[in-house]
Design a protein around this motif. Structure first.
Motif, PDB file in Angstrom:
ATOM      1  N   ASN A  92       0.843  -1.199   0.000  1.00 45.23           N
ATOM      2  CA  ASN A  92       0.000   0.000   0.000  1.00 45.23           C
ATOM      3  C   ASN A  92       0.883   1.256   0.000  1.00 45.23           C
ATOM      4  N   ALA A  93       1.755   1.313  -0.996  1.00 45.14           N
ATOM      5  CA  ALA A  93       2.744   2.390  -1.084  1.00 45.14           C
ATOM      6  C   ALA A  93       2.751   2.987  -2.485  1.00 45.14           C
ATOM      7  N   LEU A  94       3.419   4.116  -2.623  1.00 44.17           N
ATOM      8  CA  LEU A  94       3.642   4.729  -3.928  1.00 44.17           C
ATOM      9  C   LEU A  94       5.105   4.561  -4.328  1.00 44.17           C
ATOM     10  N   VAL A  95       5.351   4.593  -5.634  1.00 48.51           N
ATOM     11  CA  VAL A  95       6.710   4.442  -6.167  1.00 48.51           C
ATOM     12  C   VAL A  95       7.355   5.819  -6.335  1.00 48.51           C
ATOM     13  N   ILE A  96       8.538   5.968  -5.763  1.00 49.93           N
ATOM     14  CA  ILE A  96       9.290   7.225  -5.847  1.00 49.93           C
ATOM     15  C   ILE A  96      10.228   7.177  -7.046  1.00 49.93           C
ATOM     16  N   GLY A  97      10.221   8.237  -7.843  1.00 47.38           N
ATOM     17  CA  GLY A  97      11.073   8.298  -9.021  1.00 47.38           C
ATOM     18  C   GLY A  97      12.510   8.646  -8.695  1.00 47.38           C
ATOM     19  N   THR A  98      13.400   8.328  -9.629  1.00 52.47           N
ATOM     20  CA  THR A  98      14.829   8.588  -9.426  1.00 52.47           C
ATOM     21  C   THR A  98      15.477   9.259 -10.640  1.00 52.47           C
ATOM     22  N   SER A  99      14.672   9.717 -11.607  1.00 50.16           N
ATOM     23  CA  SER A  99      15.220  10.336 -12.818  1.00 50.16           C
ATOM     24  C   SER A  99      15.468  11.819 -12.594  1.00 50.16           C
ATOM     25  N   ASN A 100      16.653  12.287 -12.958  1.00 53.39           N
ATOM     26  CA  ASN A 100      16.974  13.706 -12.789  1.00 53.39           C
ATOM     27  C   ASN A 100      16.594  14.507 -14.040  1.00 53.39           C
ATOM     28  N   LYS A 101      16.689  15.817 -13.940  1.00 58.92           N
ATOM     29  CA  LYS A 101      16.261  16.717 -15.012  1.00 58.92           C
ATOM     30  C   LYS A 101      17.094  16.542 -16.276  1.00 58.92           C
ATOM     31  N   SER A 102      18.391  16.310 -16.121  1.00 63.44           N
ATOM     32  CA  SER A 102      19.258  16.123 -17.291  1.00 63.44           C
ATOM     33  C   SER A 102      18.791  14.929 -18.114  1.00 63.44           C
ATOM     34  N   GLU A 103      18.529  13.814 -17.440  1.00 65.24           N
ATOM     35  CA  GLU A 103      18.079  12.596 -18.126  1.00 65.24           C
ATOM     36  C   GLU A 103      16.719  12.798 -18.764  1.00 65.24           C
ATOM     37  N   LEU A 104      15.804  13.437 -18.034  1.00 69.75           N
ATOM     38  CA  LEU A 104      14.457  13.636 -18.567  1.00 69.75           C
ATOM     39  C   LEU A 104      14.465  14.509 -19.816  1.00 69.75           C
ATOM     40  N   LEU A 105      15.300  15.544 -19.815  1.00 71.20           N
ATOM     41  CA  LEU A 105      15.312  16.474 -20.946  1.00 71.20           C
ATOM     42  C   LEU A 105      15.872  15.859 -22.219  1.00 71.20           C
ATOM     43  N   ILE A 106      16.861  14.972 -22.088  1.00 70.58           N
ATOM     44  CA  ILE A 106      17.445  14.383 -23.300  1.00 70.58           C
ATOM     45  C   ILE A 106      16.886  12.996 -23.596  1.00 70.58           C
ATOM     46  N   GLY A 107      15.935  12.540 -22.778  1.00 70.24           N
ATOM     47  CA  GLY A 107      15.326  11.242 -23.038  1.00 70.24           C
ATOM     48  C   GLY A 107      16.197  10.070 -22.660  1.00 70.24           C
ATOM     49  N   TYR A 108      17.144  10.287 -21.754  1.00 69.89           N
ATOM     50  CA  TYR A 108      18.036   9.203 -21.345  1.00 69.89           C
ATOM     51  C   TYR A 108      17.356   8.377 -20.262  1.00 69.89           C
ATOM     52  N   SER A 109      16.357   7.653 -20.679  1.00 69.51           N
ATOM     53  CA  SER A 109      15.581   6.816 -19.768  1.00 69.51           C
ATOM     54  C   SER A 109      14.740   5.871 -20.610  1.00 69.51           C
TER      55      SER A 109
ATOM     56  N   VAL B  16      22.499  17.902 -28.506  1.00 68.26           N
ATOM     57  CA  VAL B  16      21.644  18.112 -27.337  1.00 68.26           C
ATOM     58  C   VAL B  16      20.256  18.568 -27.766  1.00 68.26           C
ATOM     59  N   MET B  17      20.195  19.483 -28.729  1.00 64.92           N
ATOM     60  CA  MET B  17      18.897  19.960 -29.228  1.00 64.92           C
ATOM     61  C   MET B  17      18.080  18.812 -29.824  1.00 64.92           C
ATOM     62  N   ARG B  18      18.741  17.954 -30.586  1.00 66.44           N
ATOM     63  CA  ARG B  18      18.039  16.810 -31.202  1.00 66.44           C
ATOM     64  C   ARG B  18      17.518  15.860 -30.133  1.00 66.44           C
ATOM     65  N   MET B  19      18.330  15.602 -29.108  1.00 69.36           N
ATOM     66  CA  MET B  19      17.902  14.691 -28.054  1.00 69.36           C
ATOM     67  C   MET B  19      16.677  15.239 -27.315  1.00 69.36           C
ATOM     68  N   ILE B  20      16.674  16.548 -27.068  1.00 72.39           N
ATOM     69  CA  ILE B  20      15.525  17.166 -26.395  1.00 72.39           C
ATOM     70  C   ILE B  20      14.267  17.018 -27.253  1.00 72.39           C
ATOM     71  N   GLN B  21      14.397  17.329 -28.529  1.00 81.48           N
ATOM     72  CA  GLN B  21      13.231  17.301 -29.426  1.00 81.48           C
ATOM     73  C   GLN B  21      12.710  15.883 -29.631  1.00 81.48           C
ATOM     74  N   ARG B  22      13.606  14.946 -29.848  1.00 84.15           N
ATOM     75  CA  ARG B  22      13.186  13.582 -30.171  1.00 84.15           C
ATOM     76  C   ARG B  22      12.601  12.837 -28.967  1.00 84.15           C
ATOM     77  N   SER B  23      12.875  13.325 -27.770  1.00 83.29           N
ATOM     78  CA  SER B  23      12.399  12.627 -26.577  1.00 83.29           C
ATOM     79  C   SER B  23      11.186  13.300 -25.944  1.00 83.29           C
ATOM     80  N   GLN B  24      10.601  14.263 -26.625  1.00 83.82           N
ATOM     81  CA  GLN B  24       9.447  14.965 -26.050  1.00 83.82           C
ATOM     82  C   GLN B  24       8.337  13.993 -25.653  1.00 83.82           C
ATOM     83  N   TYR B  25       8.099  12.959 -26.465  1.00 81.46           N
ATOM     84  CA  TYR B  25       7.026  12.007 -26.170  1.00 81.46           C
ATOM     85  C   TYR B  25       7.240  11.290 -24.838  1.00 81.46           C
ATOM     86  N   LYS B  26       8.494  11.150 -24.409  1.00 82.92           N
ATOM     87  CA  LYS B  26       8.777  10.480 -23.142  1.00 82.92           C
ATOM     88  C   LYS B  26       8.372  11.335 -21.934  1.00 82.92           C
TER      89      LYS B  26
END
Length: 262
Positions: A119-136, A226-236
């Motif tokens: 009966n718990a929630l899952v805590i995330g561990t992804s940082n902003k750098s990874e989220l922005l470039i889709g490294y996940s 970096v720009m391409r990684m940001i754009q291509r990972s928007q769906y994530k």
């Protein structure tokens, strides 16, 4: 730090829960999330899960255990080798990346199963750098219920982890998703997090145009990448897109607690 611990406590309680589950990999991001969550909820309300694969580095496994020992929270180690190997017997030609993505999703499946059981929630561990470039991995390591690190760049994670008392050997080691032997995050990205974060801060937070960033002296090829990684990972970074038909649509208009009449 107080903002993050308050965020964790309030969001957990707001959703009607008291406990949290975190996957600990032995890396600095998951260690920091674990330390923050224990400070927010107390060690008796936090469950740490290490999920190594047979090729996971020995140091990663040991560092995940160290986090559990230092925090004194409930800790479980679950080997995901049997189910991963059973699946890829059908696809022996699968690439390293495909196998890594499968491992990430298997780990998240385990976290959500154990979160339901506790009966718990899952805590995330992804940082902003990874989220922005889709490294996940979508529905893998970027899946969670709440994420205290999502607005912290990797370089900020290192600083806060050192401040809060994450063991030095975890803070100082090379960042790696540990998806295969010798794999490192910066090796896959192609340059350091320090360089990446400088470009991301300029582009995202300061809204400086690409051409101006290049004019500051950054290599055009790196800035373009970096720009391409940001754009291509928007769906994530988005929930599955819903075709809007009604006046009020989930994730577009029906968003907040006030929508419930509370």
């Amino acid at each position: 730090m107080n903002v993050l611990t308050t965020f964790i406590k309030q969001e957990i309680e707001k959703a009607g829960f008291k406990k949290a589950v975190i996957g600990v990999s032995g890396g600095v991001d998951s260690a920091l999330s674990a330390f923050l969550t224990v400070k927010a909820l107390g060690k008796d309300n936090v469950i740490l899960i290490s999920m190594p694969y047979k090729e996971s580095s020995k140091s990663s496994v040991e560092d995940a255990r160290l986090v559990g020992e230092v925090l004194g929270a409930e800790f479980h180690e679950i080997d995901i080798t049997p189910q991963i190997d059973a699946y890829f017997k059908r696809f022996p030609e699968a690439s390293k990346l495909r196998r890594g993505n499968k491992m990430a999703r298997e780990r998240m499946s385990i976290l959500y199963d154990l979160a339901y059981d506790s009966n718990a929630l899952v805590i995330g561990t992804s940082n902003k750098s990874e989220l922005l470039i889709g490294y996940s991995t979508r529905w893998g390591d970027n899946a969670h219920d709440i994420n205290p690190l999502g607005d912290l760049y990797k370089t900020q994670v290192w600083e806060l982890a050192e401040y809060i008392g994450v063991p030095e050997r975890i803070v100082k080691k090379k960042p790696s998703a540990d998806l295969w032997p010798g794999q490192t995050d910066e090796g896959e990205i192609g340059f350091s997090y320090y360089l990446l974060d400088q470009i991301l801060v300029a582009y995202v937070d300061l809204k400086i145009k690409k051409e101006e960033i290049i004019a500051f002296g950054y290599e055009p090829e790196i800035v373009e990448k970096v720009m391409r990684m940001i754009q291509r990972s928007q769906y994530k970074r988005k929930l599955p897109i819903i075709c809007k038909i009604a006046q009020r649509t989930v994730d577009k208009d029906f968003l907040y607690f006030r929508d419930w009449g509370i």
